[in-house]
Write a protein that holds these residues in place. Structure first.
Motif, PDB file in Angstrom:
ATOM      1  N   THR A  22     -30.786   1.432  13.154  1.00  9.20           N
ATOM      2  CA  THR A  22     -29.359   1.189  12.934  1.00  9.20           C
ATOM      3  C   THR A  22     -29.093  -0.295  12.770  1.00  9.20           C
ATOM      4  O   THR A  22     -28.359  -0.722  11.888  1.00  9.20           O
ATOM      5  N   ILE A  23     -29.735  -1.105  13.626  1.00  7.15           N
ATOM      6  CA  ILE A  23     -29.555  -2.544  13.551  1.00  7.15           C
ATOM      7  C   ILE A  23     -30.139  -3.079  12.253  1.00  7.15           C
ATOM      8  O   ILE A  23     -29.543  -3.902  11.564  1.00  7.15           O
ATOM      9  N   ALA A  24     -31.314  -2.616  11.870  1.00  7.76           N
ATOM     10  CA  ALA A  24     -32.005  -3.117  10.689  1.00  7.76           C
ATOM     11  C   ALA A  24     -31.249  -2.789   9.412  1.00  7.76           C
ATOM     12  O   ALA A  24     -31.314  -3.519   8.441  1.00  7.76           O
ATOM     13  N   SER A  25     -30.536  -1.647   9.410  1.00  6.05           N
ATOM     14  CA  SER A  25     -29.871  -1.219   8.194  1.00  6.05           C
ATOM     15  C   SER A  25     -28.373  -1.518   8.226  1.00  6.05           C
ATOM     16  O   SER A  25     -27.584  -0.907   7.528  1.00  6.05           O
ATOM     17  N   ALA A  26     -27.996  -2.460   9.103  1.00  3.71           N
ATOM     18  CA  ALA A  26     -26.581  -2.789   9.242  1.00  3.71           C
ATOM     19  C   ALA A  26     -25.988  -3.313   7.950  1.00  3.71           C
ATOM     20  O   ALA A  26     -24.796  -3.216   7.710  1.00  3.71           O
ATOM     21  N   GLY A  27     -26.819  -3.907   7.065  1.00  6.88           N
ATOM     22  CA  GLY A  27     -26.362  -4.361   5.771  1.00  6.88           C
ATOM     23  C   GLY A  27     -25.690  -5.713   5.838  1.00  6.88           C
ATOM     24  O   GLY A  27     -25.820  -6.463   6.801  1.00  6.88           O
ATOM     25  N   VAL A  28     -24.941  -6.027   4.761  1.00  8.37           N
ATOM     26  CA  VAL A  28     -24.289  -7.324   4.619  1.00  8.37           C
ATOM     27  C   VAL A  28     -22.867  -7.253   5.178  1.00  8.37           C
ATOM     28  O   VAL A  28     -22.115  -6.329   4.860  1.00  8.37           O
ATOM     29  N   SER A  29     -22.515  -8.225   5.988  1.00  8.86           N
ATOM     30  CA  SER A  29     -21.179  -8.245   6.571  1.00  8.86           C
ATOM     31  C   SER A  29     -20.120  -8.552   5.514  1.00  8.86           C
ATOM     32  O   SER A  29     -20.425  -9.109   4.453  1.00  8.86           O
ATOM     33  N   LYS A  30     -18.870  -8.200   5.808  1.00 12.56           N
ATOM     34  CA  LYS A  30     -17.777  -8.438   4.869  1.00 12.56           C
ATOM     35  C   LYS A  30     -17.581  -9.925   4.615  1.00 12.56           C
ATOM     36  O   LYS A  30     -17.291 -10.346   3.492  1.00 12.56           O
ATOM     37  N   LYS A  31     -17.727 -10.733   5.636  1.00  7.05           N
ATOM     38  CA  LYS A  31     -17.556 -12.180   5.469  1.00  7.05           C
ATOM     39  C   LYS A  31     -18.639 -12.758   4.563  1.00  7.05           C
ATOM     40  O   LYS A  31     -18.355 -13.568   3.672  1.00  7.05           O
TER      41      LYS A  31
END
Length: 251
Positions: A22-31
């Motif tokens: 889950t942590i690894a696939s968190a992706g790119v943040s909106k900011k």
């Protein structure tokens, strides 16, 4: 007590196992995505190769070692040639074009140039005209990572070198040019080019340090030097006479 400690340790490991993906696939943040778009949208870049006039665009694999058909930039040139022939040219080599969109997916980044390319219907006309047919509508580049993206991947200092594999990004990066440089040389430096008449300093600003330097024999008192560069898949030979560029050859 020992059993309790062992159970707690196992539970902790199991929790990490569950949360890890889950942590690894968190992706790119909106900011990070917002900053990425601000850095690129509306900026002008110069194409270093012809790009197909179609919404599928050009595929560039970040890890070029995943397939032996890919060149050092991560491009399948055979596949690119086919698309140029079938779809026509959307962005020509050495053409300055504006970045009109920048999209981040889970495992790839799309950079749209001059509109991002057209759809299947419009490409039929290009197929009739042949490979050299230039069409409006631009093109796009698909940077394929083969893994989940993170915030680090979309930072300017990380992504711009990848963009530089196929685009001149000097107008994004910015180049500090001395004020006393003549206008024609200023434009050459901004375009990351070398032209006759440039000094050592101008060439260094535009191209950086050469891969190799050589002092040539001369029949008179003049100083002849040759600088060699490997740039964008081409061999550049820059010949100086008394500190000024006298000849430029590109192979």
């Amino acid at each position: 007590m020992k059993r309790l400690i062992h159970f707690a340790a196992c539970l902790a490991c199991f929790t990490v196992f569950l949360l890890g993906p889950t942590i690894a696939s968190a992706g790119v943040s909106k900011k990070a995505q917002s900053d990425f778009e601000k850095n690129l949208l509306g900026k002008d870049v110069k194409a270093l190769l012809d790009m197909p006039a179609y919404k599928d665009g050009l595929d560039l694999y970040v890890d070029h070692k995943v397939d032996k058909r890919l060149d050092e930039r991560g491009i399948d040139l055979k596949d690119l040639s086919k698309y140029l022939k079938d779809k026509g040219v959307g962005v020509e080599r050495d053409e300055w074009v504006t970045i009109t969109d920048a999209k981040i997916d889970s495992d790839r980044i799309e950079i749209h140039l001059g509109g991002g390319g057209e759809g299947h219907g419009a490409s039929k006309n290009a197929a009739k005209k042949g490979a050299g047919y230039k069409r409006a509508g631009g093109s796009r580049i698909n940077f394929r990572y083969g893994r989940d993206l993170t915030d680090a991947d979309v930072q300017a200092d990380t992504f711009l070198p990848l963009l530089g594999r196929v685009l001149d990004t000097s107008k994004i990066i910015g180049v500090v040019i001395p004020k006393d440089v003549a206008p024609q040389f200023q434009e050459a430096i901004r375009s990351r080019d070398v032209v006759v008449g440039m000094s050592y300093q101008m060439v260094l600003i535009s191209f950086g340090e050469p891969d190799q330097k050589k002092v040539d024999d001369s029949t008179d008192d003049s100083l002849h030097e040759t600088w060699y560069y490997l740039k964008d898949g081409h061999r550049w030979v820059v010949k100086f006479v008394n500190g000024k560029v006298g000849k430029v050859q590109v192979f």
